[in-house]
Design a protein around this motif. Sequence first.
Motif, PDB file in Angstrom:
ATOM      1  N   VAL A  99      -5.882   5.006  -9.699  1.00 43.58           N
ATOM      2  CA  VAL A  99      -5.082   4.465 -10.774  1.00 43.58           C
ATOM      3  C   VAL A  99      -3.167   5.738 -10.130  1.00 43.58           C
ATOM      4  O   VAL A  99      -3.083   5.639 -10.062  1.00 43.58           O
ATOM      5  N   ALA A 100      -4.271   6.695  -9.811  1.00 40.06           N
ATOM      6  CA  ALA A 100      -3.417   8.035  -9.365  1.00 40.06           C
ATOM      7  C   ALA A 100      -2.431   7.278  -8.231  1.00 40.06           C
ATOM      8  O   ALA A 100      -1.167   8.120  -8.176  1.00 40.06           O
ATOM      9  N   THR A 101      -3.540   7.750  -7.204  1.00 41.80           N
ATOM     10  CA  THR A 101      -2.714   7.885  -5.610  1.00 41.80           C
ATOM     11  C   THR A 101      -1.537   5.940  -6.227  1.00 41.80           C
ATOM     12  O   THR A 101      -0.623   5.883  -5.257  1.00 41.80           O
ATOM     13  N   ALA A 102      -2.135   5.075  -6.698  1.00 39.29           N
ATOM     14  CA  ALA A 102      -1.073   3.666  -6.917  1.00 39.29           C
ATOM     15  C   ALA A 102       0.192   4.240  -7.720  1.00 39.29           C
ATOM     16  O   ALA A 102       0.794   3.015  -7.692  1.00 39.29           O
ATOM     17  N   LEU A 103       0.771   4.490  -9.201  1.00 37.27           N
ATOM     18  CA  LEU A 103       1.879   5.330  -9.773  1.00 37.27           C
ATOM     19  C   LEU A 103       2.581   6.307  -8.587  1.00 37.27           C
ATOM     20  O   LEU A 103       3.273   5.946  -8.416  1.00 37.27           O
ATOM     21  N   LYS A 104       1.299   6.968  -7.989  1.00 36.16           N
ATOM     22  CA  LYS A 104       2.762   7.884  -6.488  1.00 36.16           C
ATOM     23  C   LYS A 104       3.058   6.903  -6.106  1.00 36.16           C
ATOM     24  O   LYS A 104       4.407   6.920  -5.091  1.00 36.16           O
ATOM     25  N   GLN A 105       2.227   6.265  -5.406  1.00 34.35           N
ATOM     26  CA  GLN A 105       3.060   5.039  -4.042  1.00 34.35           C
ATOM     27  C   GLN A 105       4.592   4.298  -5.587  1.00 34.35           C
ATOM     28  O   GLN A 105       5.588   4.223  -4.826  1.00 34.35           O
ATOM     29  N   LEU A 106       3.912   3.530  -6.205  1.00 35.44           N
ATOM     30  CA  LEU A 106       5.030   3.278  -7.288  1.00 35.44           C
ATOM     31  C   LEU A 106       6.088   3.967  -7.372  1.00 35.44           C
ATOM     32  O   LEU A 106       7.919   3.112  -7.981  1.00 35.44           O
ATOM     33  N   ALA A 107       5.898   5.227  -7.977  1.00 34.72           N
ATOM     34  CA  ALA A 107       7.135   6.271  -8.352  1.00 34.72           C
ATOM     35  C   ALA A 107       8.118   5.979  -7.122  1.00 34.72           C
ATOM     36  O   ALA A 107       9.297   6.376  -7.205  1.00 34.72           O
TER      37      ALA A 107
ATOM     38  N   ARG B 149       4.616   9.194  13.181  1.00 40.30           N
ATOM     39  CA  ARG B 149       5.919   9.502  13.738  1.00 40.30           C
ATOM     40  C   ARG B 149       6.850   7.921  13.505  1.00 40.30           C
ATOM     41  O   ARG B 149       7.930   8.451  13.841  1.00 40.30           O
ATOM     42  N   THR B 150       6.184   7.117  12.721  1.00 34.92           N
ATOM     43  CA  THR B 150       6.912   6.224  12.281  1.00 34.92           C
ATOM     44  C   THR B 150       7.337   6.960  11.002  1.00 34.92           C
ATOM     45  O   THR B 150       8.179   5.322  10.678  1.00 34.92           O
ATOM     46  N   GLY B 151       6.720   7.323  10.815  1.00 34.38           N
ATOM     47  CA  GLY B 151       7.379   7.201   8.944  1.00 34.38           C
ATOM     48  C   GLY B 151       6.624   6.393   8.201  1.00 34.38           C
ATOM     49  O   GLY B 151       7.143   6.682   6.765  1.00 34.38           O
ATOM     50  N   GLN B 152       5.748   6.019   8.297  1.00 37.40           N
ATOM     51  CA  GLN B 152       5.194   5.193   7.552  1.00 37.40           C
ATOM     52  C   GLN B 152       3.730   5.372   7.147  1.00 37.40           C
ATOM     53  O   GLN B 152       3.462   5.098   6.792  1.00 37.40           O
ATOM     54  N   ALA B 153       3.583   7.186   7.372  1.00 35.29           N
ATOM     55  CA  ALA B 153       1.920   7.085   7.125  1.00 35.29           C
ATOM     56  C   ALA B 153       2.074   8.167   5.516  1.00 35.29           C
ATOM     57  O   ALA B 153       0.573   7.157   4.869  1.00 35.29           O
ATOM     58  N   GLY B 154       2.479   7.958   4.618  1.00 38.02           N
ATOM     59  CA  GLY B 154       2.070   8.296   3.477  1.00 38.02           C
ATOM     60  C   GLY B 154       1.945   6.668   2.756  1.00 38.02           C
ATOM     61  O   GLY B 154       0.876   6.632   2.258  1.00 38.02           O
ATOM     62  N   PRO B 155       2.957   5.475   2.605  1.00 40.20           N
ATOM     63  CA  PRO B 155       2.728   4.090   1.894  1.00 40.20           C
ATOM     64  C   PRO B 155       1.610   4.244   2.776  1.00 40.20           C
ATOM     65  O   PRO B 155       0.363   3.082   2.158  1.00 40.20           O
ATOM     66  N   VAL B 156       1.493   3.674   3.686  1.00 37.25           N
ATOM     67  CA  VAL B 156       0.047   3.145   4.755  1.00 37.25           C
ATOM     68  C   VAL B 156      -1.624   3.855   3.814  1.00 37.25           C
ATOM     69  O   VAL B 156      -2.278   2.944   3.685  1.00 37.25           O
ATOM     70  N   ILE B 157      -1.260   4.714   3.702  1.00 39.35           N
ATOM     71  CA  ILE B 157      -2.774   5.550   3.447  1.00 39.35           C
ATOM     72  C   ILE B 157      -2.840   5.648   2.136  1.00 39.35           C
ATOM     73  O   ILE B 157      -4.158   5.171   1.601  1.00 39.35           O
ATOM     74  N   ARG B 158      -1.103   5.629   1.682  1.00 36.67           N
ATOM     75  CA  ARG B 158      -1.834   5.322   0.158  1.00 36.67           C
ATOM     76  C   ARG B 158      -2.325   4.121  -0.835  1.00 36.67           C
ATOM     77  O   ARG B 158      -3.041   3.702  -1.096  1.00 36.67           O
ATOM     78  N   TYR B 159      -2.004   2.935   0.408  1.00 36.45           N
ATOM     79  CA  TYR B 159      -2.199   1.859   0.086  1.00 36.45           C
ATOM     80  C   TYR B 159      -3.867   1.429   0.189  1.00 36.45           C
ATOM     81  O   TYR B 159      -4.597   0.814  -0.080  1.00 36.45           O
ATOM     82  N   VAL B 160      -4.295   1.903   1.687  1.00 35.29           N
ATOM     83  CA  VAL B 160      -5.382   1.701   2.144  1.00 35.29           C
ATOM     84  C   VAL B 160      -6.454   2.505   1.114  1.00 35.29           C
ATOM     85  O   VAL B 160      -7.842   2.320   1.176  1.00 35.29           O
ATOM     86  N   TYR B 161      -6.243   4.003   0.701  1.00 37.73           N
ATOM     87  CA  TYR B 161      -6.669   4.819  -0.472  1.00 37.73           C
ATOM     88  C   TYR B 161      -6.944   4.108  -1.985  1.00 37.73           C
ATOM     89  O   TYR B 161      -7.747   3.730  -2.392  1.00 37.73           O
ATOM     90  N   ILE B 162      -5.928   2.742  -2.263  1.00 38.21           N
ATOM     91  CA  ILE B 162      -5.928   1.888  -3.718  1.00 38.21           C
ATOM     92  C   ILE B 162      -7.098   1.192  -3.199  1.00 38.21           C
ATOM     93  O   ILE B 162      -7.582   0.897  -3.924  1.00 38.21           O
ATOM     94  N   ALA B 163      -6.943   0.469  -2.025  1.00 40.39           N
ATOM     95  CA  ALA B 163      -7.739  -0.464  -1.976  1.00 40.39           C
ATOM     96  C   ALA B 163      -9.220   0.018  -1.860  1.00 40.39           C
ATOM     97  O   ALA B 163     -10.486  -0.667  -2.338  1.00 40.39           O
ATOM     98  N   LEU B 164      -9.548   0.941  -0.674  1.00 43.17           N
ATOM     99  CA  LEU B 164     -10.890   1.598  -0.769  1.00 43.17           C
ATOM    100  C   LEU B 164     -11.772   1.880  -2.382  1.00 43.17           C
ATOM    101  O   LEU B 164     -13.221   1.415  -2.700  1.00 43.17           O
ATOM    102  N   LEU B 165     -10.091   2.551  -2.520  1.00 36.60           N
ATOM    103  CA  LEU B 165     -11.256   3.333  -4.055  1.00 36.60           C
ATOM    104  C   LEU B 165     -11.751   2.425  -4.649  1.00 36.60           C
ATOM    105  O   LEU B 165     -12.709   2.777  -5.820  1.00 36.60           O
ATOM    106  N   ALA B 166     -10.926   0.684  -5.213  1.00 33.28           N
ATOM    107  CA  ALA B 166     -11.482  -0.007  -5.892  1.00 33.28           C
ATOM    108  C   ALA B 166     -12.487  -0.816  -5.618  1.00 33.28           C
ATOM    109  O   ALA B 166     -13.340  -0.570  -6.673  1.00 33.28           O
ATOM    110  N   GLY B 167     -12.216  -0.652  -3.950  1.00 33.50           N
ATOM    111  CA  GLY B 167     -14.609  -1.226  -3.786  1.00 33.50           C
ATOM    112  C   GLY B 167     -15.084  -0.680  -4.322  1.00 33.50           C
ATOM    113  O   GLY B 167     -16.177  -0.943  -4.876  1.00 33.50           O
ATOM    114  N   VAL B 168     -15.021   0.759  -3.802  1.00 30.80           N
ATOM    115  CA  VAL B 168     -16.599   1.585  -4.127  1.00 30.80           C
ATOM    116  C   VAL B 168     -16.379   1.471  -5.572  1.00 30.80           C
ATOM    117  O   VAL B 168     -17.283   1.578  -6.050  1.00 30.80           O
ATOM    118  N   PHE B 169     -14.996   1.430  -6.886  1.00 29.42           N
ATOM    119  CA  PHE B 169     -15.058   1.223  -7.665  1.00 29.42           C
ATOM    120  C   PHE B 169     -16.497   0.586  -8.792  1.00 29.42           C
ATOM    121  O   PHE B 169     -17.137   0.562  -9.326  1.00 29.42           O
TER     122      PHE B 169
END
Length: 342
Positions: A284-292, A104-124
């Motif tokens: 890495v793919a999610t980070a590239l999407k956010q950077l793009a 509703r606030t228009g922040q779903a995409g960036p916030v979810i992607r940042y959380v994805y990147i942090a979690l995936l990096a930690g799990v890796f």
Amino acid sequence: MIFPVAGVEVHPLAVVFVGFTVGVAGSFLGVGGGFIATPALNILGFPMSYAVGTDLAHMMGKSIVATLRHRLLGNVDFKLGGLMVLGTIPGVELGKTIVLHLDRTGQAGPVIRYVYIALLAGVFLAFLRDYLKRRSSSKRSAPQMQDSGRGAWALRLVAPPFVSLPRSRIDRVSLWAIIGVGLVTGLAAGFLGVGGGFIRMAALLYLLGVPTLVAIGTDLFEIVVSGGYGAFTYALAGRVDLLAALVMLSGAAIGAWIGASATVYVKGNRIRLYLAGVVLAAAVATALKQLAESLGSTTLSTAGNYLIFGAGGLLVAVISLSWLRGVRREGQRSAANQSNGQ
């Protein structure tokens, strides 16, 4: 092909390939594959909240096929999976509530992607460290190596009531530890649009000490629950494109059978290495999407496309090759035994 609920037009073979890749990788690794599918759908043009809801619906169907196959292989601890459900359902509901608020606030995409990147990096890093540690230990004392986590943190938690999990070779563990794992992974499912598998696998292996193959089968059973409930709640909010989910499932059903069958022929420690690799590619793919999106660069977005599909295709090839080699060796042994018997 036009997917009306999400309002996007995507080549159907790309969606089928995502489903097949997730089916093979998810069933082999025991992680549902949502950490590949949700970013992949987003990269293909699905809005993030629709990618989350659609992937949950697809994951439920795919995980049913994978769980049935793993049940035949004796890799599912239904008691453990049932107890985790007590935490999974409220976790999914909380995650969905957060996503819809961000949408509703228009922040779903960036916030979810940042959380994805942090979690995936930690799990890796966790899986890579564990693989290297086990590989080093096996070289020093191969006979003592066991695929179970007897020193897992949860086994030392003194908080009654306690339960035993014979299928997982666990004599005594706190019920609260199991519910806690379900709660956290349910939150991941509702918030990230995944079955929570890549977190649950780490928790089952390192917190509860479940053997790798049993962790894979039990995790897939739990994904049926978290994916099904998550898809239901997202559908009520109008965020599930059933047409896209069915197209993905057409490839995922075949892939899930292949992936589950391949686990018979690959050692548990090697499975962890494969999981580390695919998690890194997704991060890495999610980070590239956010950077793009931040820079307005179509080149970076295309690079993310190639990375996620290239990594998925490579993983499918490696797993399928392991499966085919195992089947061939088994056939040769069977033929040799028959010849000796005659």
